[in-house]
Scaffold this active site. Sequence first.
Site, PDB file in Angstrom:
ATOM      1  N   LEU A   1       0.865  -1.173   0.000  1.00 55.20           N
ATOM      2  CA  LEU A   1       0.000   0.000   0.000  1.00 55.20           C
ATOM      3  C   LEU A   1       0.900   1.220   0.000  1.00 55.20           C
ATOM      4  CD1 LEU A   1      -2.747  -0.887   2.672  1.00 55.20           C
ATOM      5  CD2 LEU A   1      -2.939  -1.032   0.187  1.00 55.20           C
ATOM      6  N   ASP A   2       0.487   2.275  -0.673  1.00 53.09           N
ATOM      7  CA  ASP A   2       1.264   3.508  -0.646  1.00 53.09           C
ATOM      8  C   ASP A   2       1.379   4.033   0.780  1.00 53.09           C
ATOM      9  OD1 ASP A   2       1.407   3.354  -3.402  1.00 53.09           O
ATOM     10  OD2 ASP A   2      -0.289   4.713  -3.725  1.00 53.09           O
ATOM     11  N   LYS A   3       2.393   4.841   1.012  1.00 58.46           N
ATOM     12  CA  LYS A   3       2.645   5.392   2.342  1.00 58.46           C
ATOM     13  C   LYS A   3       1.387   5.995   2.961  1.00 58.46           C
ATOM     14  CE  LYS A   3       5.193   9.132   4.634  1.00 58.46           C
ATOM     15  NZ  LYS A   3       6.160  10.245   4.441  1.00 58.46           N
TER      16      LYS A   3
END
Length: 321
Positions: free
Chosen positions: A137-139
Amino acid sequence: MSESLISTLTLPFSHEGQRFDAVLAELLPEHSRARIQQWIKEGHILLEGQRVKPKEKVIGGEQVSLNLTLQPSERWEAQSIPLDVVYEDEHLIVLNKPVGLVVHPAAGNPDGTLVNALLHHYPELACLPRAGIVHRLDKDTSGLMVVARSAVAHTSLVNQLQSRTMGRQYEALVLGDVTGGGSVDAPIGRHPNQRLKMAVINSGKPAYTDYGVLQQWPGVAHLRVKLKTGRTHQIRVHLAHVRLPIIGDTLYASNPRYPRGASPELLKTIQSFGRQALHAKRLELVHPATNELMSWEIDLPEDMTHLIALLNERSAGDAFA
């Protein structure tokens, strides 16, 4: 003190025709490509049980055997970082990733990541590729992730992702008016001019996203989004491509059209939203050992529920003039 890493992994079918060393460099980003090439040449990494050259072209689905000796400088550091674990057994860890936590160490984030946290709470993950992580998942995307805790689970989860049988459902708050659900079938690759961004380009890899409308307000929509593939930034790129940019996404919503007639309070809340309003809501998979179909759901985080509440409370009042 050195540490042994003995494991197996299955090459994704999406890498058909690519060099063996290049594919491994993508699957094992904690190790340099030069190091991977040396391991291949020395026979520490085998393709279908055979020694091959680093430039060998792969077809996807092959089994790779790893028998490596890692020096301390090559290992990630275990760090005491709290984890919100939703489920765990001897094969799986399902967790709720908070906003702001980077998944993998990289040049800009050498530590303080999910990998560092996992190695502290589950030291055995050091013996698995990428510490058991099979998707990211993106930050600034919150929500559910699954981590493999065994070699059997790692192989199974990678295969489920590649065969698109793992269900991943997201929710997003976007700018725009949506009359109904839709699908985006558009290839994604690295942006030709801005290397930090992905983009819809003809030379990209196939990418498919489905979306449906949960709620619509003037100029703002609450979407349910389902991934069929897992390209980097896929949901963010695809929704921006169909002119439904995610609220707070400064990378892909570069010229956002805010809802006309919104009250100053609502407009300020939307404009100051501190990250992309995207949440991994539901995860469904087949358990690698029991073959049981399992699923989990996690509530939306507070920042998204606050904005939804404001939209609901004000939609019949003074939020929209």
